[in-house]
Design an enzyme around this catalytic site. Structure first.
Site, PDB file in Angstrom:
ATOM      1  N   TYR A 125      51.177 -49.520 -56.551  1.00  0.00           N
ATOM      2  CA  TYR A 125      51.282 -48.969 -57.902  1.00  0.00           C
ATOM      3  C   TYR A 125      51.326 -47.436 -57.877  1.00  0.00           C
ATOM      4  O   TYR A 125      51.228 -46.804 -58.922  1.00  0.00           O
ATOM      5  CB  TYR A 125      50.105 -49.429 -58.772  1.00  0.00           C
ATOM      6  CG  TYR A 125      50.122 -50.895 -59.115  1.00  0.00           C
ATOM      7  CD1 TYR A 125      50.075 -51.864 -58.116  1.00  0.00           C
ATOM      8  CD2 TYR A 125      50.179 -51.321 -60.435  1.00  0.00           C
ATOM      9  CE1 TYR A 125      50.083 -53.207 -58.418  1.00  0.00           C
ATOM     10  CE2 TYR A 125      50.182 -52.676 -60.742  1.00  0.00           C
ATOM     11  CZ  TYR A 125      50.134 -53.610 -59.739  1.00  0.00           C
ATOM     12  OH  TYR A 125      50.133 -54.944 -60.045  1.00  0.00           O
ATOM     13  N   LYS A 173      46.012 -57.781 -45.958  1.00  0.00           N
ATOM     14  CA  LYS A 173      47.102 -58.462 -45.253  1.00  0.00           C
ATOM     15  C   LYS A 173      47.407 -57.637 -44.004  1.00  0.00           C
ATOM     16  O   LYS A 173      48.566 -57.284 -43.725  1.00  0.00           O
ATOM     17  CB  LYS A 173      48.330 -58.589 -46.172  1.00  0.00           C
ATOM     18  CG  LYS A 173      49.461 -59.448 -45.634  1.00  0.00           C
ATOM     19  CD  LYS A 173      49.195 -60.938 -45.699  1.00  0.00           C
ATOM     20  CE  LYS A 173      50.292 -61.710 -44.999  1.00  0.00           C
ATOM     21  NZ  LYS A 173      50.062 -63.176 -45.003  1.00  0.00           N
ATOM     22  N   ASP A 207      46.338 -64.350 -48.495  1.00  0.00           N
ATOM     23  CA  ASP A 207      46.860 -65.675 -48.868  1.00  0.00           C
ATOM     24  C   ASP A 207      45.787 -66.747 -48.694  1.00  0.00           C
ATOM     25  O   ASP A 207      45.584 -67.604 -49.562  1.00  0.00           O
ATOM     26  CB  ASP A 207      48.163 -66.024 -48.120  1.00  0.00           C
ATOM     27  CG  ASP A 207      48.208 -65.506 -46.695  1.00  0.00           C
ATOM     28  OD1 ASP A 207      47.305 -64.767 -46.283  1.00  0.00           O
ATOM     29  OD2 ASP A 207      49.163 -65.868 -45.981  1.00  0.00           O
ATOM     30  N   ASP A 231      45.107 -57.003 -58.677  1.00  0.00           N
ATOM     31  CA  ASP A 231      45.718 -57.400 -59.948  1.00  0.00           C
ATOM     32  C   ASP A 231      45.878 -58.920 -59.968  1.00  0.00           C
ATOM     33  O   ASP A 231      45.496 -59.600 -60.929  1.00  0.00           O
ATOM     34  CB  ASP A 231      47.092 -56.706 -60.061  1.00  0.00           C
ATOM     35  CG  ASP A 231      47.686 -56.802 -61.450  1.00  0.00           C
ATOM     36  OD1 ASP A 231      47.002 -57.296 -62.363  1.00  0.00           O
ATOM     37  OD2 ASP A 231      48.845 -56.373 -61.614  1.00  0.00           O
TER      38      ASP A 231
HETATM   39 MG    MG Z   1      47.261 -57.725 -64.430  1.00  0.00          MG
END
Ligand code: MG
Ligand code: NAI
Length: 336
Positions: A125, A173, A207, A231
């Site tokens: 982001y 990850k 994951d 998120d």
């Molecule tokens: Mg969201």
């Protein structure tokens, strides 16, 4: 002295859940002076202004506390998310999203009590994006810094220590994204020993983490992760406890804090009186705690719990038939 707080009702269901929350806050007797900004996002742009008018930022900097409804972000084009801009411009690096079951609300598990700590200013982001028109190649860079990782990971551990929580799980990850989430993991491993004996530490690959969370959510306590993973995991966490209508959140920096629920503007139900204000009410509880108004925080939380326990007046997303306003009035009546 009243608390001067910046209020951004937002758009979509924002004004509905904000009015509901103000009604309940009023019942606590805590004295607020709201500095209210209606025109943010699309409404501001349509009025020929910047999507995030400068006086909104100035107000938050001055008050240091804001309560915010959701603001719609145009998909694929148009202005950059006001929500992301606020977090970045005010450097609100910690996005705290607690997921705790509500009494009486039936969900797949009845003992979920976890908190997602999402890094809120960088990662994918960070806005480092490029589109090569000729080659038709799109890049979004995940920027992770040591400083950014250190402060959110430390925030999470400190929170765990202060609130008597047992464990921090770092989700990453690093097997594939060795550079960016590898750095995040490295910082986690370097920080954890400082809290040994007080807060347990483990890491999970994202994951696997997602699978673990839908099968054994009780095993998790505090989860710290980079922006995009946070998120997604926080919406997953919301799903475990009854959905976006009931899940609170806060964006916290060293100086300012912006309290906003996890959900967005829900255009599919906006204006219909169907929105559940529980998420923003629980967010307001976090704000009251932040202001050290613990008694009022407990009063609001207990009133919300009581409403769910008797289950007679609930909004449609959680199986009821009440409107936003009816639910708010019902909760406000129960605020001691
Ligand atoms: Mg969201
Ligand atoms: P959304 O959270 O608005 O809605 C997802 C689903 O959950 C919808 O079916 C909606 O009806 C339901 N829902 C959400 N909140 C609810 C509530 N309080 N009560 C009952 N049902 C509720 O997510 P979506 O549709 O992806 O995003 C819509 C817009 O909101 C987009 O423009 C997005 O960018 C923006 N958004 C803004 C956020 C913010 O201001 N912090 C956060 C997330 C999205």
């Amino acid at each position: 002295m009243p608390y001067s707080v910046t209020l951004i009702p937002g758009d979509g269901i924002g004004p509905e859940v904000t009015d509901a929350t103000l009604q309940v806050l009023e019942a606590t007797g805590v004295d607020f002076e709201w500095e209210r900004f209606e025109e943010v996002g699309t409404a501001a742009v349509e009025a020929g202004r910047d999507e995030l008018p400068r006086e909104v930022l100035e107000s938050i900097r001055e008050n240091q506390v804001a309560l915010k409804g959701p603001v719609t972000t145009p998909v694929g084009e148009g202005f950059t998310s006001v929500n992301v801009q606020l977090r970045q411009k005010l450097d609100l690096y910690a996005n705290v999203r607690p997921c705790q079951n509500l009494p009486g609300l039936e969900t797949p598990f009845d003992d979920v009590d976890l908190i997602v700590f999402r890094e809120n200013t960088e990662g994918l982001y960070a806005g480092v994006e490029n589109f090569d028109e000729r080659l038709q190649i799109a890049d979004s860079i995940a920027r992770v810094t040591r400083r950014g990782s250190e402060r959110i990971i430390r925030f999470c551990f400190e929170y765990a220590k202060k609130h008597g929580r047992k464990k921090v799980t770092l989700a990453h990850k690093a097997n594939i994204l060795k550079s960016s989430t590898g750095l995040f993991l490295e910082v986690g491993e370097a920080t954890a020993p400082e809290y040994a004996g007080t807060v347990e530490y483990e890491d999970r690959i994202i994951d696997n983490m997602a699978m673990q969370l839908v099968m054994y959510p009780q095993q998790y306590d505090c989860i710290v992760t980079t922006n995009l993973f946070g998120d997604i995991l926080s919406d997953l966490g919301a799903g475990l406890i009854g959905g976006l209508g009931v899940t609170a959140g806060a964006n916290i920096g060293d100086d300012e804090a912006v309290f906003e629920a996890v959900h967005g503007s829900a255009p599919d139900i906006a204006g219909e009186g169907k929105a559940n204000p529980t998420a923003l009410l629980r967010t307001a509880v976090m704000m009251l705690e932040h202001l050290d108004e613990d008694e009022a925080a407990r009063a609001v939380e207990d009133a919300v719990f009581a409403a769910y326990r008797d289950g007679e007046v609930l909004t449609p997303d959680v199986g009821g038939t009440a409107s936003t306003g009816e639910f708010a009035a019902h909760v406000a009546e129960r605020v001691a």
